[in-house]
Design a protein around this motif. Structure first.
Motif, PDB file in Angstrom:
ATOM      1  N   GLN A  15      11.858  21.198 -43.292  1.00  0.00           N
ATOM      2  CA  GLN A  15      12.828  20.432 -44.083  1.00  0.00           C
ATOM      3  C   GLN A  15      12.159  19.166 -44.586  1.00  0.00           C
ATOM      4  O   GLN A  15      11.561  18.428 -43.801  1.00  0.00           O
ATOM      5  N   PHE A  16      12.243  18.917 -45.871  1.00  0.00           N
ATOM      6  CA  PHE A  16      11.704  17.709 -46.480  1.00  0.00           C
ATOM      7  C   PHE A  16      12.863  16.801 -46.863  1.00  0.00           C
ATOM      8  O   PHE A  16      13.859  17.261 -47.414  1.00  0.00           O
ATOM      9  N   LEU A  17      12.729  15.514 -46.577  1.00  0.00           N
ATOM     10  CA  LEU A  17      13.723  14.513 -46.943  1.00  0.00           C
ATOM     11  C   LEU A  17      12.998  13.316 -47.529  1.00  0.00           C
ATOM     12  O   LEU A  17      11.983  12.879 -46.995  1.00  0.00           O
ATOM     13  N   GLY A  18      13.531  12.796 -48.605  1.00  0.00           N
ATOM     14  CA  GLY A  18      13.014  11.558 -49.167  1.00  0.00           C
ATOM     15  C   GLY A  18      13.922  10.419 -48.751  1.00  0.00           C
ATOM     16  O   GLY A  18      15.125  10.607 -48.583  1.00  0.00           O
ATOM     17  N   VAL A  19      13.370   9.239 -48.555  1.00  0.00           N
ATOM     18  CA  VAL A  19      14.169   8.064 -48.230  1.00  0.00           C
ATOM     19  C   VAL A  19      13.892   7.012 -49.289  1.00  0.00           C
ATOM     20  O   VAL A  19      12.750   6.587 -49.473  1.00  0.00           O
ATOM     21  N   VAL A  20      14.942   6.618 -50.002  1.00  0.00           N
ATOM     22  CA  VAL A  20      14.836   5.593 -51.036  1.00  0.00           C
ATOM     23  C   VAL A  20      14.857   4.240 -50.329  1.00  0.00           C
ATOM     24  O   VAL A  20      15.830   3.870 -49.676  1.00  0.00           O
ATOM     25  N   TYR A  21      13.759   3.537 -50.467  1.00  0.00           N
ATOM     26  CA  TYR A  21      13.516   2.299 -49.712  1.00  0.00           C
ATOM     27  C   TYR A  21      13.442   1.122 -50.674  1.00  0.00           C
ATOM     28  O   TYR A  21      12.721   1.167 -51.665  1.00  0.00           O
ATOM     29  N   GLN A  22      14.191   0.078 -50.373  1.00  0.00           N
ATOM     30  CA  GLN A  22      14.205  -1.161 -51.149  1.00  0.00           C
ATOM     31  C   GLN A  22      14.454  -0.920 -52.636  1.00  0.00           C
ATOM     32  O   GLN A  22      13.735  -1.430 -53.494  1.00  0.00           O
ATOM     33  N   ASP A  23      15.471  -0.145 -52.923  1.00  0.00           N
ATOM     34  CA  ASP A  23      15.887   0.081 -54.306  1.00  0.00           C
ATOM     35  C   ASP A  23      17.393   0.270 -54.293  1.00  0.00           C
ATOM     36  O   ASP A  23      17.988   0.609 -53.267  1.00  0.00           O
ATOM     37  N   GLU A  24      18.010   0.075 -55.436  1.00  0.00           N
ATOM     38  CA  GLU A  24      19.445   0.265 -55.545  1.00  0.00           C
ATOM     39  C   GLU A  24      19.742   1.737 -55.790  1.00  0.00           C
ATOM     40  O   GLU A  24      18.983   2.436 -56.474  1.00  0.00           O
ATOM     41  N   ALA A  25      20.846   2.202 -55.234  1.00  0.00           N
ATOM     42  CA  ALA A  25      21.233   3.608 -55.339  1.00  0.00           C
ATOM     43  C   ALA A  25      21.306   4.060 -56.802  1.00  0.00           C
ATOM     44  O   ALA A  25      20.831   5.148 -57.136  1.00  0.00           O
ATOM     45  N   GLN A  26      21.851   3.234 -57.678  1.00  0.00           N
ATOM     46  CA  GLN A  26      21.979   3.615 -59.092  1.00  0.00           C
ATOM     47  C   GLN A  26      20.612   3.832 -59.733  1.00  0.00           C
ATOM     48  O   GLN A  26      20.430   4.769 -60.499  1.00  0.00           O
ATOM     49  N   ASN A  27      19.665   2.968 -59.447  1.00  0.00           N
ATOM     50  CA  ASN A  27      18.316   3.131 -59.998  1.00  0.00           C
ATOM     51  C   ASN A  27      17.694   4.423 -59.502  1.00  0.00           C
ATOM     52  O   ASN A  27      17.079   5.169 -60.273  1.00  0.00           O
ATOM     53  N   ALA A  28      17.826   4.687 -58.215  1.00  0.00           N
ATOM     54  CA  ALA A  28      17.261   5.901 -57.631  1.00  0.00           C
ATOM     55  C   ALA A  28      17.913   7.142 -58.225  1.00  0.00           C
ATOM     56  O   ALA A  28      17.229   8.115 -58.558  1.00  0.00           O
ATOM     57  N   GLU A  29      19.223   7.127 -58.370  1.00  0.00           N
ATOM     58  CA  GLU A  29      19.941   8.276 -58.930  1.00  0.00           C
ATOM     59  C   GLU A  29      19.502   8.548 -60.369  1.00  0.00           C
ATOM     60  O   GLU A  29      19.305   9.700 -60.750  1.00  0.00           O
ATOM     61  N   ARG A  30      19.352   7.498 -61.163  1.00  0.00           N
ATOM     62  CA  ARG A  30      18.894   7.676 -62.549  1.00  0.00           C
ATOM     63  C   ARG A  30      17.493   8.286 -62.580  1.00  0.00           C
ATOM     64  O   ARG A  30      17.206   9.204 -63.341  1.00  0.00           O
ATOM     65  N   TYR A  31      16.614   7.766 -61.731  1.00  0.00           N
ATOM     66  CA  TYR A  31      15.240   8.272 -61.665  1.00  0.00           C
ATOM     67  C   TYR A  31      15.231   9.743 -61.262  1.00  0.00           C
ATOM     68  O   TYR A  31      14.541  10.566 -61.869  1.00  0.00           O
ATOM     69  N   LEU A  32      15.994  10.086 -60.225  1.00  0.00           N
ATOM     70  CA  LEU A  32      16.004  11.465 -59.739  1.00  0.00           C
ATOM     71  C   LEU A  32      16.621  12.429 -60.749  1.00  0.00           C
ATOM     72  O   LEU A  32      16.194  13.578 -60.854  1.00  0.00           O
ATOM     73  N   LYS A  33      17.604  11.978 -61.508  1.00  0.00           N
ATOM     74  CA  LYS A  33      18.172  12.823 -62.570  1.00  0.00           C
ATOM     75  C   LYS A  33      17.125  13.106 -63.634  1.00  0.00           C
ATOM     76  O   LYS A  33      17.046  14.197 -64.176  1.00  0.00           O
ATOM     77  N   LEU A  42      17.653  10.479 -49.466  1.00  0.00           N
ATOM     78  CA  LEU A  42      18.593   9.643 -48.734  1.00  0.00           C
ATOM     79  C   LEU A  42      18.398   8.189 -49.140  1.00  0.00           C
ATOM     80  O   LEU A  42      17.279   7.746 -49.356  1.00  0.00           O
ATOM     81  N   ILE A  43      19.496   7.457 -49.238  1.00  0.00           N
ATOM     82  CA  ILE A  43      19.447   6.037 -49.585  1.00  0.00           C
ATOM     83  C   ILE A  43      19.427   5.225 -48.286  1.00  0.00           C
ATOM     84  O   ILE A  43      20.195   5.488 -47.364  1.00  0.00           O
ATOM     85  N   ASP A  44      18.542   4.255 -48.209  1.00  0.00           N
ATOM     86  CA  ASP A  44      18.416   3.371 -47.049  1.00  0.00           C
ATOM     87  C   ASP A  44      18.751   1.949 -47.504  1.00  0.00           C
ATOM     88  O   ASP A  44      17.867   1.106 -47.620  1.00  0.00           O
TER      89      ASP A  44
END
Length: 96
Positions: A15-33, A42-44
Motif C-alpha cells: 500500500q502506498f500513501l502520500g502525505v501532504v506536508y506543509q501545504d494547504e489542502a486546496q493547493n494539494a487538491e488542485r495539484y493532484l487533479k 493524506l493531508i497533514d
C-alpha cells in the motif's frame, strides 16, 4: 513518477500513501487533479504525522511493515531500484 509506477506495479502486495506536508489542502487538491495520483494522498494540516515520523525535509520515503514499524527510510528523491528493494524486503518470501 517513480512512486506512481511502483504503486501500479506492486498492486495489492503493498500500500502506498502520500502525505501532504506543509501545504494547504486546496493547493494539494488542485495539484493532484492536474497531475493525478495512483495512490491515496493524506493531508497533514498540523504536521503531526511529519513530527511523529521525524521528517527533516521533503521528499522522504518511509517503509512501514505490516506491524506498523518503520523498516526503512529514504531521504531525497528515490529511484525505482531503491524503492523496489525496500518494498521487496518487507514482502513475505515467495511473493510474486
Amino acid at each position: 513518477g517513480v512512486l506512481q509506477q511502483a504503486a501500479q506495479n506492486f498492486g495489492e502486495r503493498a500500500q502506498f500513501l502520500g502525505v501532504v506536508y506543509q501545504d494547504e489542502a486546496q493547493n494539494a487538491e488542485r495539484y493532484l487533479k492536474r497531475k493525478g495520483s495512483t495512490y491515496p494522498q493524506l493531508i497533514d494540516p498540523s504536521s503531526r504525522c511529519a513530527i511523529d515520523y521525524g521528517v527533516a525535509g521533503v521528499p522522504e520515503s518511509f517503509f512501514v511493515d505490516p506491524n506498523g514499524i518503520v523498516a526503512d527510510k529514504h531521504v531525497g528523491p528515490i529511484g525505482p531500484a531503491d524503492l523496489a528493494r525496500a518494498v521487496n524486503s518487507m514482502l513475505p518470501r515467495g511473493t510474486p
